[in-house]
Design a protein around this motif. Structure first.
Motif, PDB file in Angstrom:
ATOM      1  N   GLY A   1       0.824  -1.213   0.000  1.00 50.22           N
ATOM      2  CA  GLY A   1       0.000   0.000   0.000  1.00 50.22           C
ATOM      3  C   GLY A   1       0.851   1.252   0.000  1.00 50.22           C
ATOM      4  N   MET A   2       1.937   1.244   0.775  1.00 52.87           N
ATOM      5  CA  MET A   2       2.836   2.403   0.803  1.00 52.87           C
ATOM      6  C   MET A   2       3.453   2.639  -0.562  1.00 52.87           C
ATOM      7  N   ILE A   3       3.881   1.567  -1.219  1.00 55.14           N
ATOM      8  CA  ILE A   3       4.463   1.701  -2.560  1.00 55.14           C
ATOM      9  C   ILE A   3       3.437   2.284  -3.530  1.00 55.14           C
ATOM     10  N   MET A   4       2.205   1.805  -3.465  1.00 57.30           N
ATOM     11  CA  MET A   4       1.146   2.286  -4.354  1.00 57.30           C
ATOM     12  C   MET A   4       0.825   3.751  -4.087  1.00 57.30           C
ATOM     13  N   ILE A   5       0.725   4.115  -2.810  1.00 57.60           N
ATOM     14  CA  ILE A   5       0.416   5.503  -2.438  1.00 57.60           C
ATOM     15  C   ILE A   5       1.491   6.453  -2.959  1.00 57.60           C
ATOM     16  N   ILE A   6       2.749   6.060  -2.804  1.00 57.78           N
ATOM     17  CA  ILE A   6       3.852   6.901  -3.278  1.00 57.78           C
ATOM     18  C   ILE A   6       3.802   7.058  -4.795  1.00 57.78           C
ATOM     19  N   ARG A   7       3.392   6.010  -5.491  1.00 58.54           N
ATOM     20  CA  ARG A   7       3.337   6.071  -6.950  1.00 58.54           C
ATOM     21  C   ARG A   7       2.198   6.958  -7.460  1.00 58.54           C
ATOM     22  N   ILE A   8       1.040   6.918  -6.783  1.00 63.19           N
ATOM     23  CA  ILE A   8      -0.131   7.627  -7.325  1.00 63.19           C
ATOM     24  C   ILE A   8      -0.227   9.076  -6.870  1.00 63.19           C
ATOM     25  N   ASN A   9       0.504   9.454  -5.812  1.00 58.73           N
ATOM     26  CA  ASN A   9       0.431  10.832  -5.327  1.00 58.73           C
ATOM     27  C   ASN A   9       1.631  11.626  -5.830  1.00 58.73           C
ATOM     28  N   PRO A  10       1.418  12.591  -6.727  1.00 61.11           N
ATOM     29  CA  PRO A  10       2.542  13.379  -7.273  1.00 61.11           C
ATOM     30  C   PRO A  10       3.336  14.116  -6.189  1.00 61.11           C
TER      31      PRO A  10
ATOM     32  N   ALA B   1      11.803  20.280  10.801  1.00 57.32           N
ATOM     33  CA  ALA B   1      13.000  19.449  10.624  1.00 57.32           C
ATOM     34  C   ALA B   1      12.941  18.214  11.514  1.00 57.32           C
ATOM     35  N   PHE B   2      12.563  18.423  12.779  1.00 62.22           N
ATOM     36  CA  PHE B   2      12.454  17.291  13.692  1.00 62.22           C
ATOM     37  C   PHE B   2      11.360  16.323  13.252  1.00 62.22           C
ATOM     38  N   SER B   3      10.264  16.867  12.715  1.00 63.69           N
ATOM     39  CA  SER B   3       9.146  16.029  12.280  1.00 63.69           C
ATOM     40  C   SER B   3       9.551  15.119  11.125  1.00 63.69           C
ATOM     41  N   THR B   4      10.335  15.660  10.175  1.00 64.13           N
ATOM     42  CA  THR B   4      10.737  14.855   9.021  1.00 64.13           C
ATOM     43  C   THR B   4      11.732  13.762   9.404  1.00 64.13           C
ATOM     44  N   CYS B   5      12.426  13.971  10.527  1.00 64.80           N
ATOM     45  CA  CYS B   5      13.435  12.987  10.952  1.00 64.80           C
ATOM     46  C   CYS B   5      12.889  11.985  11.971  1.00 64.80           C
ATOM     47  N   ALA B   6      11.771  12.318  12.615  1.00 65.00           N
ATOM     48  CA  ALA B   6      11.268  11.504  13.725  1.00 65.00           C
ATOM     49  C   ALA B   6      10.943  10.076  13.298  1.00 65.00           C
ATOM     50  N   SER B   7      10.245   9.918  12.169  1.00 62.70           N
ATOM     51  CA  SER B   7       9.859   8.583  11.706  1.00 62.70           C
ATOM     52  C   SER B   7      11.092   7.740  11.390  1.00 62.70           C
ATOM     53  N   HIS B   8      12.059   8.367  10.726  1.00 60.20           N
ATOM     54  CA  HIS B   8      13.278   7.644  10.366  1.00 60.20           C
ATOM     55  C   HIS B   8      14.060   7.224  11.609  1.00 60.20           C
ATOM     56  N   LEU B   9      14.151   8.114  12.593  1.00 62.72           N
ATOM     57  CA  LEU B   9      14.852   7.793  13.834  1.00 62.72           C
ATOM     58  C   LEU B   9      14.159   6.657  14.585  1.00 62.72           C
ATOM     59  N   THR B  10      12.828   6.648  14.556  1.00 64.19           N
ATOM     60  CA  THR B  10      12.071   5.572  15.204  1.00 64.19           C
ATOM     61  C   THR B  10      12.372   4.233  14.548  1.00 64.19           C
TER      62      THR B  10
ATOM     63  N   PRO C   1       5.918   0.616   7.705  1.00 59.55           N
ATOM     64  CA  PRO C   1       4.902   1.428   7.007  1.00 59.55           C
ATOM     65  C   PRO C   1       3.969   2.151   7.966  1.00 59.55           C
ATOM     66  N   LEU C   2       3.693   1.547   9.132  1.00 51.30           N
ATOM     67  CA  LEU C   2       2.850   2.205  10.126  1.00 51.30           C
ATOM     68  C   LEU C   2       3.549   3.429  10.703  1.00 51.30           C
ATOM     69  N   ILE C   3       4.832   3.291  10.991  1.00 53.26           N
ATOM     70  CA  ILE C   3       5.609   4.405  11.546  1.00 53.26           C
ATOM     71  C   ILE C   3       5.609   5.590  10.602  1.00 53.26           C
ATOM     72  N   TYR C   4       5.851   5.323   9.317  1.00 49.96           N
ATOM     73  CA  TYR C   4       5.946   6.421   8.350  1.00 49.96           C
ATOM     74  C   TYR C   4       4.586   6.986   7.963  1.00 49.96           C
ATOM     75  N   SER C   5       3.553   6.147   7.928  1.00 46.41           N
ATOM     76  CA  SER C   5       2.238   6.640   7.510  1.00 46.41           C
ATOM     77  C   SER C   5       1.536   7.437   8.607  1.00 46.41           C
ATOM     78  N   LEU C   6       1.685   7.003   9.854  1.00 50.33           N
ATOM     79  CA  LEU C   6       0.978   7.666  10.948  1.00 50.33           C
ATOM     80  C   LEU C   6       1.504   9.070  11.223  1.00 50.33           C
ATOM     81  N   ARG C   7       2.736   9.355  10.834  1.00 48.81           N
ATOM     82  CA  ARG C   7       3.341  10.664  11.102  1.00 48.81           C
ATOM     83  C   ARG C   7       3.384  11.546   9.857  1.00 48.81           C
ATOM     84  N   ASN C   8       2.764  11.129   8.768  1.00 47.86           N
ATOM     85  CA  ASN C   8       2.892  11.869   7.524  1.00 47.86           C
ATOM     86  C   ASN C   8       1.529  12.324   7.013  1.00 47.86           C
ATOM     87  N   LYS C   9       1.363  13.614   6.893  1.00 50.29           N
ATOM     88  CA  LYS C   9       0.074  14.173   6.475  1.00 50.29           C
ATOM     89  C   LYS C   9      -0.267  13.799   5.037  1.00 50.29           C
TER      90      LYS C   9
END
Length: 313
Positions: A46-55, A239-248, A289-297
């Motif tokens: 689902g994450m791969i599909m979402i990234i592909r369809i959203n410009p 800046a902290f928000s964009t790094c938080a998911s990756h750090l988790t 995918p849960l970590i990255y999706s839950l923190r990304n608008k």
């Protein structure tokens, strides 16, 4: 009879014990792991599909995230179906070829994930510390090269380890006290000297863990230094928000790996390693995918639109 390398080894089978010591928990464990695997497949594909369809998500950061999702999907698919099968059937055998292939493929994607997280750390470093040159530095060609690196090293290292496993001979016990064909459990049932194979595995594992952590820690030292100097609270928060998911994701992945390396030798260590390996191979691919999706608008907004669109039909 001693099972030597080559054709004789190819004809033998191993027994994956898995969690067979917990007979009363076989069905509950099957349901739990089936749910985890379903969430993993849906979440990562689902994450791969979402990234592909959203410009809006056609950026280097999400390009790397789509590859992380692909790696997690492949890694889980190599391990979990066999685990599920062994929880419901009495015959827990796996062929020598099947065991070696499972090890090789799992090793490829485990190493690829290790360095995909490094690539994502570098991407965040450029985005935060050199925002004006971000699009120039992170060109499509350079991003493709960065992604190719983890796969190439994963294949090279795995081929090396697999080659030396194939030089071993096997005799006596064919029982593997785990749910997956890991390097340590394969060499433990070999009746030939596994010293070179073990040494190579140790060297590659230490190199992977040490080099990846050093690079990640270095990039985040520069990131935090840059963020602290920012005059805008909004810029700091972004800046902290964009790094938080990756750090988790990094903390969970490397925390589990280091835990497995540090398990003390005792009568309970086999079960502890088994549980740790389960978390490493089955649970983490579900969490990313849960970590990255839950923190990304943007991701959440795309999911909402897809759900709304599907409910109209």
């Amino acid at each position: 009879m001693v099972l030597t390398k080559g054709n004789q080894s190819a004809g033998t089978t191993f027994i994956l014990l898995g969690f067979s010591e917990f007979l009363d928990l076989q069905k509950p464990l099957f349901m739990v792991f089936l749910i985890i695997y379903t969430v993993t497949v849906v979440g990562n594909l689902g994450m791969i599909m979402i990234i592909r369809i959203n410009p809006k998500l056609h950026t280097p950061m999400y390009f790397f995230l789509s590859h992380l999702s692909f790696v997690d999907f492949c890694y889980s698919t190599i391990v979990t179906p066999k685990l599920l099968e062994n929880l419901v059937v009495e015959d827990k055998a796996i062929s020598f070829t099947g065991c070696i292939m499972q090890f090789f493929l799992a090793c490829v994607f485990a190493i690829a994930e290790t360095f995909m997280l490094v690539v994502m750390a570098y991407d965040r470093f450029v985005a935060v510390c050199n925002p004006l040159f971000y699009t120039v530095i992170m060109s499509p060609k350079f991003c493709a090269s960065l992604v190719a690196g983890p796969y190439t090293w994963g294949i090279a290292a795995s081929l090396t380890l697999t080659y030396f496993l194939l030089t071993l001979s096997f005799c006596g016990s064919r029982i593997i006290n785990n749910f997956v064909c890991e390097h340590s459990v394969i060499v433990s049932i070999s009746c030939s000297d596994p010293y070179i194979s073990q040494l190579l595995c140790f060297a590659i594992a230490v190199f992977n863990e040490a080099s990846s952590l050093v690079i990640i820690l270095t990039t985040y030292i520069f990131i935090f230094h840059t963020v602290i100097k920012m005059s805008s609270d909004g810029g700091r928060q972004k800046a902290f928000s964009t790094c938080a998911s990756h750090l988790t994701a990094i903390a969970i992945f490397h925390g589990t790996v280091l835990f497995l390396y540090c398990v003390p030798s005792s009568k309970n260590s086999g079960l502890i390693v088994k549980i740790g390996s389960e978390f490493y191979t089955v649970v983490i691919p579900m969490l990313n995918p849960l970590i990255y999706s839950l923190r990304n608008k943007d991701v959440k907004e795309t999911v909402r639109k897809l759900i709304t669109y599907s409910m109209q039909f």
